[in-house]
Design an enzyme around this catalytic site. Structure first.
Site, short mmCIF file in Angstrom:
data_model
loop_
_atom_site.label_atom_id
_atom_site.label_comp_id
_atom_site.label_asym_id
_atom_site.label_seq_id
_atom_site.Cartn_x
_atom_site.Cartn_y
_atom_site.Cartn_z
N LYS A 85 0.83 -1.21 0.00
CA LYS A 85 0.00 0.00 0.00
C LYS A 85 0.86 1.26 0.00
O LYS A 85 0.52 2.26 -0.66
CB LYS A 85 -0.92 -0.02 1.23
N GLY A 287 0.34 -17.65 -7.08
CA GLY A 287 -0.37 -18.28 -5.97
C GLY A 287 0.54 -18.51 -4.77
O GLY A 287 1.73 -18.20 -4.80
N ASP A 329 -4.69 -17.97 6.58
CA ASP A 329 -4.41 -18.51 5.26
C ASP A 329 -4.10 -20.00 5.26
O ASP A 329 -4.26 -20.67 4.24
CB ASP A 329 -3.22 -17.78 4.64
N HIS A 467 -21.87 15.21 -0.74
CA HIS A 467 -21.53 15.86 -2.01
C HIS A 467 -20.38 16.84 -1.83
O HIS A 467 -20.35 17.57 -0.84
CB HIS A 467 -22.76 16.60 -2.53
#
Length: 492
Positions: A85, A287, A329, A467
């Site tokens: 990032k 992967g 994971d 807005h």
């Protein structure tokens, strides 16, 4: 300089592991032992300690094929989300500088980027996070062992220090949170010797953004598992901003030339023709594999999926052994995302020691792909919704819009697109939301709460927008794909 991304910079950062010493040759007993010092493991350990339990974390980073190590915190902190990032931000800043003259800023062109300076700044921040995790464990009285561990039996793991001394650690409950590592195509000549790894499109995007000539060699489809209309817009935007794509190609060989550059040979799957290119760096992004092979899981009786070696778990994160758990994971069927691992770890500790019964809910998990034009989503893709509910029962509202920030600087907004996937029957439950544009993660995070709570299209339409923002375009979606009308937003 040319760089080939074969769909990763794991192994780039050169961060040495930090450790606490411990008395080798002894057996130490704990209420909870966590194997793996990544996001999920650390969250679980700290939560259990806060609930009054004696907790230990065992973490060891096996050096990459290029010999690189890193510190406490796992993939996200060291070689994943955080550095990715930050480098994405570096590329965005470069783009802003290029367009600044439209807003009255006189900046000398062409602008130059200093990779070494950026990398040093990113590495220093990562090291601060390594230290922060270490301090947190000390503050919460979690014992940290920087050792390689493997099971001896169902309640005990053996560990080896860097100087080769062995010790035993036992616990009533054991959590496996070892995560994964990048997959190397070892069948390709030169891949292991000359390739490094990272995340394909995100990495290619920021490399292009800082001025490097970048090519993505892509075997099949981009962003597998994501909405494919959105994925195609992502790659279209990248192509129009300088990233080159070799689609439907498979690499066969990487060879180091006398110049030090790398010659890559690939085959076009459609034509069968072979071609070659010369690059400075080759990155593999094909992967990941779970970190389970060195754990000696068979000695504890923990079952894995024989096809991918991920650990089989139930809804309570329990493995085939009732007191051994797996999160993140490394567990079969779980999304490979840091926030889900963190929440799963906390909830597991609360179930074990906090008299809670709350389970991790993996439905409607938001995520964002930090490509040059960011793609954020939550819920089902259009393909998934259609497959699950039938095309006649799904309504898709969509819009092409132009961010206000793009107007004065005359930036291309062809791929700035939003779609909301809903059930057709009123009140039209929102099944998925997909947003392509600036700050996509910030936009999707807010709407994810509503969708998690069962928001309907009618409720979204009753929401007042802010807005001028990109996110207000979500609450203005009124044209369905089924209508065939032009979904381009006009006016402000």
């Amino acid at each position: 300089m040319q760089h080939l991304v074969q769909l990763a910079l794991r192994g780039y950062w050169g961060i040495e592991p930090m450790s606490f010493g411990f008395a080798a040759g002894q057996q130490q007993d704990f209420d909870l032992l966590v194997i793996g010092g990544g996001s999920g493991g650390l969250a679980c350990a700290k939560e259990a300690s806060q609930l009054g339990r004696k907790v230990a974390v065992v973490d060891y980073v096996e050096p990459s094929p290029r010999g690189t190590r890193w510190g406490l915190g796992g993939t996200c902190v060291n070689v994943g989300c955080i550095p990715k990032k930050l480098m994405h931000q570096a590329a965005l800043l470069g783009s802003m500088i290029k367009h600044a003259h439209h807003y009255g800023w006189e900046v000398a062109q062409p602008i130059q980027h200093d990779w070494k300076k950026m990398a040093e700044a990113v590495q220093n921040y990562v090291k601060s996070l390594n230290w922060g995790h270490r301090v947190q464990l000390q503050d919460k009285k979690v014992k940290y062992f920087n050792v390689k561990a493997s099971f001896v039996n169902k309640h005990t793991v053996g560990s080896v220090t860097k100087d080769g001394k062995e010790t035993l650690l036992s616990a009533d409950h054991i959590v496996i949170a070892t995560g994964g590592r990048p997959r190397y195509p070892t069948h390709i000549e030169g891949a292991l010797e000359y390739g490094i790894t990272n995340v394909a499109l995100e990495c290619a995007g920021f490399l292009t953004g800082v001025g490097l000539d970048t090519t993505v060699l892509m075997r099949s489809i981009p962003l597998r598992g994501f909405d494919q209309q959105m994925a195609s817009f992502v790659t279209e935007y990248m192509e129009s901003h300088g990233t080159q794509f070799l689609k439907g190609c498979i690499p066969s060989c990487v060879k180091k030339l006398p110049t030090g550059q790398l010659q890559v040979t690939w085959k076009d799957c459609a034509s069968g023709k072979e071609d070659k290119g010369t690059f400075d760096t080759v990155l593999w992004a094909i992967g990941r594999v779970p970190e389970t092979r060195s754990l000696n899981l068979e000695k504890a009786g923990v079952n894995t999926n024989p096809e991918n070696q991920k650990i089989l778990v139930d809804a309570r994160d329990t493995t085939s052994i009732p007191h051994i758990y797996a999160i993140g994971d490394v567990a079969e069927g779980r999304p490979e995302l840091t926030p889900t691992a963190v929440m799963a770890g906390k909830l597991l500790a609360q179930r074990l020691y906090g008299k809670s019964s709350a389970l991790m809910d993996y439905n409607n998990v938001p995520t964002t792909v930090f490509t040059p034009l960011e793609y954020g989503c939550v819920g089902l893709s259009e393909e998934e919704a259609t497959a699950r509910h039938g095309q006649d029962n799904v309504e898709v509202y969509h819009a092409y819009y132009k961010p206000l920030e793009f107007t004065v600087s005359e930036q291309d907004a062809s791929q700035c697109y939003i779609k909301m996937v809903c059930l057709k029957e009123p009140p039209q439950l929102v099944l998925g939301l997909h947003f392509l544009g600036p700050n996509a993660g910030e936009v999707i995070q807010g709407f994810a709460l509503g969708i998690k709570c069962g928001a309907s299209y009618e409720q979204v339409m009753q929401t007042v927008g802010i807005h001028p923002t990109c996110s207000e375009e979500v609450v203005k979606l009124h044209i369905s794909k089924r209508s065939g009308l032009d979904p381009t937003v006009t006016g402000c």
